[in-house]
Design a protein around this motif. Structure first.
Motif, PDB file in Angstrom:
ATOM      1  N   SER A 181       0.798  -1.226   0.000  1.00  0.00           N
ATOM      2  CA  SER A 181       0.000   0.000   0.000  1.00  0.00           C
ATOM      3  C   SER A 181       0.833   1.280   0.000  1.00  0.00           C
ATOM      4  CB  SER A 181      -0.952   0.010   1.195  1.00  0.00           C
ATOM      5  OG  SER A 181      -0.250  -0.137   2.410  1.00  0.00           O
ATOM      6  N   TYR A 182       2.009   1.250  -0.593  1.00  0.00           N
ATOM      7  CA  TYR A 182       2.885   2.419  -0.659  1.00  0.00           C
ATOM      8  C   TYR A 182       2.428   3.377  -1.763  1.00  0.00           C
ATOM      9  CZ  TYR A 182       4.615  -0.433  -4.470  1.00  0.00           C
ATOM     10  OH  TYR A 182       4.685  -1.203  -5.607  1.00  0.00           O
ATOM     11  N   THR A 183       2.750   4.654  -1.602  1.00  0.00           N
ATOM     12  CA  THR A 183       2.586   5.648  -2.664  1.00  0.00           C
ATOM     13  C   THR A 183       3.822   6.519  -2.819  1.00  0.00           C
ATOM     14  OG1 THR A 183       1.580   7.263  -1.156  1.00  0.00           O
ATOM     15  CG2 THR A 183       0.080   5.807  -2.368  1.00  0.00           C
ATOM     16  N   ASP A 184       4.564   6.722  -1.709  1.00  0.00           N
ATOM     17  CA  ASP A 184       5.728   7.612  -1.686  1.00  0.00           C
ATOM     18  C   ASP A 184       6.969   6.802  -1.309  1.00  0.00           C
ATOM     19  OD1 ASP A 184       3.457   9.149  -1.710  1.00  0.00           O
ATOM     20  OD2 ASP A 184       4.184  10.644  -0.309  1.00  0.00           O
ATOM     21  N   VAL A 185       7.943   6.738  -2.219  1.00  0.00           N
ATOM     22  CA  VAL A 185       9.103   5.880  -2.006  1.00  0.00           C
ATOM     23  C   VAL A 185      10.375   6.636  -2.376  1.00  0.00           C
ATOM     24  CG1 VAL A 185      10.251   3.713  -2.609  1.00  0.00           C
ATOM     25  CG2 VAL A 185       7.741   3.810  -2.506  1.00  0.00           C
ATOM     26  N   THR A 186      11.401   6.499  -1.544  1.00  0.00           N
ATOM     27  CA  THR A 186      12.746   6.955  -1.869  1.00  0.00           C
ATOM     28  C   THR A 186      13.616   5.726  -2.095  1.00  0.00           C
ATOM     29  OG1 THR A 186      12.618   9.027  -0.629  1.00  0.00           O
ATOM     30  CG2 THR A 186      14.805   8.136  -1.015  1.00  0.00           C
ATOM     31  N   VAL A 187      14.238   5.656  -3.268  1.00  0.00           N
ATOM     32  CA  VAL A 187      15.156   4.565  -3.582  1.00  0.00           C
ATOM     33  C   VAL A 187      16.571   5.109  -3.441  1.00  0.00           C
ATOM     34  CG1 VAL A 187      15.963   2.951  -5.332  1.00  0.00           C
ATOM     35  CG2 VAL A 187      13.516   3.452  -5.132  1.00  0.00           C
ATOM     36  N   SER A 188      17.321   4.566  -2.511  1.00  0.00           N
ATOM     37  CA  SER A 188      18.671   5.033  -2.243  1.00  0.00           C
ATOM     38  C   SER A 188      19.604   3.831  -2.193  1.00  0.00           C
ATOM     39  CB  SER A 188      18.723   5.794  -0.914  1.00  0.00           C
ATOM     40  OG  SER A 188      20.027   6.225  -0.613  1.00  0.00           O
ATOM     41  N   GLY A 189      20.574   3.808  -3.077  1.00  0.00           N
ATOM     42  CA  GLY A 189      21.499   2.690  -3.066  1.00  0.00           C
ATOM     43  C   GLY A 189      21.638   2.056  -4.433  1.00  0.00           C
ATOM     44  N   ASP A 190      22.341   0.954  -4.459  1.00  0.00           N
ATOM     45  CA  ASP A 190      22.710   0.322  -5.717  1.00  0.00           C
ATOM     46  C   ASP A 190      21.625  -0.657  -6.163  1.00  0.00           C
ATOM     47  OD1 ASP A 190      24.196  -0.191  -7.919  1.00  0.00           O
ATOM     48  OD2 ASP A 190      25.517  -1.654  -6.949  1.00  0.00           O
TER      49      ASP A 190
END
Length: 335
Positions: free
Chosen positions: A94-103
């Motif tokens: 149920s996510y809407t807001d995501v930060t992708v950090s990393g490889d």
């Protein structure tokens, strides 16, 4: 130390954020019991801090005890740094807001984040060179690109109806003409990369109402024309050099209501320039100044709110009662 951390009852938002941050930085099972108390907090800022520190705990345990509850509360930014965290978030759903950090590779991101759900994405990813994997994300409304060091084009964003685009530390994106791929979208907020040069592309976005400049080279008079010609623009972020340039050239930005001035590598700013350049502003934020003389603001005819954060203030007593001064930090001086 964890036993001494208070709340959440009786804490204001700022204290709650600091308490959560402290527990997250300590990490481990003992800290988890503190954080569980805050997982249903009404403040989004508090919930976002919980979502930013998944990496300091066991992935599965933190997902069940904290992340699941954050997602149920809605509009919480969750940071994923590993394939395991991404896969776990995908299962929670149920996510809407995501930060992708990393490889994490574009293929992993594409398979892990459902294009039907994702609304806001922050991508902190040094190895991303092409954004074509975002093509299916037609529900994406906010995109923040940070530290994508080899990214040189935004052309792959064509057709994504973004409302907010934030561009930070993208050294290969000096030429921002590829922004034209977003022409016709309802873009309202744009943060330019500091190395941007030719601003003529701004003419493609008449719906812009918020713009961040803060460029590392002088803005030409022609480029200022592209800024001042935006019909809906009423909020501007700029640095001290840009303010000085506007004032010295006699340029007045009469549509600006909200102004954010970033004082970089200098202790203070001459607020007389702000008064001259922005005659219709109602709100002013000044960041990173060590000291500010507020006396020039007293004569501004429209100003209603000033936030100076932690600056030492001079002549604050000269501000009329109609100007609300927000100035946490050290005691103020009226000398």
């Amino acid at each position: 130390m964890l036993e001494l951390l208070p709340g959440p009852e009786g804490l204001d938002e700022t204290c709650a954020v600091y308490t959560v941050e402290s527990a997250c930085l300590i990490g481990g099972d003992a800290a988890l019991s503190v954080l569980v108390r805050y997982r249903d907090h009404e403040s989004r800022a508090v919930r976002n801090r919980l979502g930013h520190h998944w990496d300091r705990f066991d992935t599965g345990t933190y997902a069940n005890e904290v992340i699941r509850h954050l997602l149920e509360a809605g509009r919480t930014d969750v940071v994923v740094r590993t394939p395991d965290e991404l896969a776990t978030l995908s299962r929670l759903g149920s996510y809407t807001d995501v930060t992708v950090s990393g490889d994490l590779s574009p293929a992993q991101i594409r398979s892990g984040l459902d294009e039907r759900k994702l609304r806001n994405l922050e991508l902190r990813h040094a190895s991303v060179t092409d954004l074509s994997f975002l093509g299916p994300y037609r529900n994406l409304r906010r995109l923040h690109l940070q530290d994508c060091l080899e990214l040189s084009s935004l052309a792959s964003l064509h057709g994504i109806p973004l409302g907010v685009l934030v561009l930070n530390n993208l050294p290969a994106l000096e030429d921002i003409s590829s922004l034209r791929a977003l022409a016709g979208t309802p873009l309202e907020c744009l943060f330019l990369p500091e190395n941007a040069r030719d601003l003529s592309v701004l003419a493609e976005f008449p719906s812009l109402n918020e713009l961040r400049l803060m460029l590392n080279s002088p803005v030409s008079r022609e480029n200022w024309r592209f800024v001042t010609s935006l019909p809906e623009l009423d909020s501007l972020f700029l640095n001290l050099d840009e303010l000085t340039d506007l004032a010295s050239n006699g340029i007045r930005l009469e549509k600006m209501r909200s102004v954010a001035l970033v004082v970089q590598d200098r202790p203070s700013a001459d607020l007389r320039d702000v008064v001259a350049v922005f005659p219709e502003m109602t709100g002013l934020n000044v960041y990173f100044a060590e000291e500010l003389d507020l006396a020039p603001l007293a004569a501004h005819p429209r100003l209603k709110r000033v936030n100076t954060f932690t600056a030492r203030l001079l002549n604050a007593h000269e501000l009329p009662a109609g100007i609300h001064l927000v100035a946490p930090g050290p005691p103020h001086s009226d000398e």
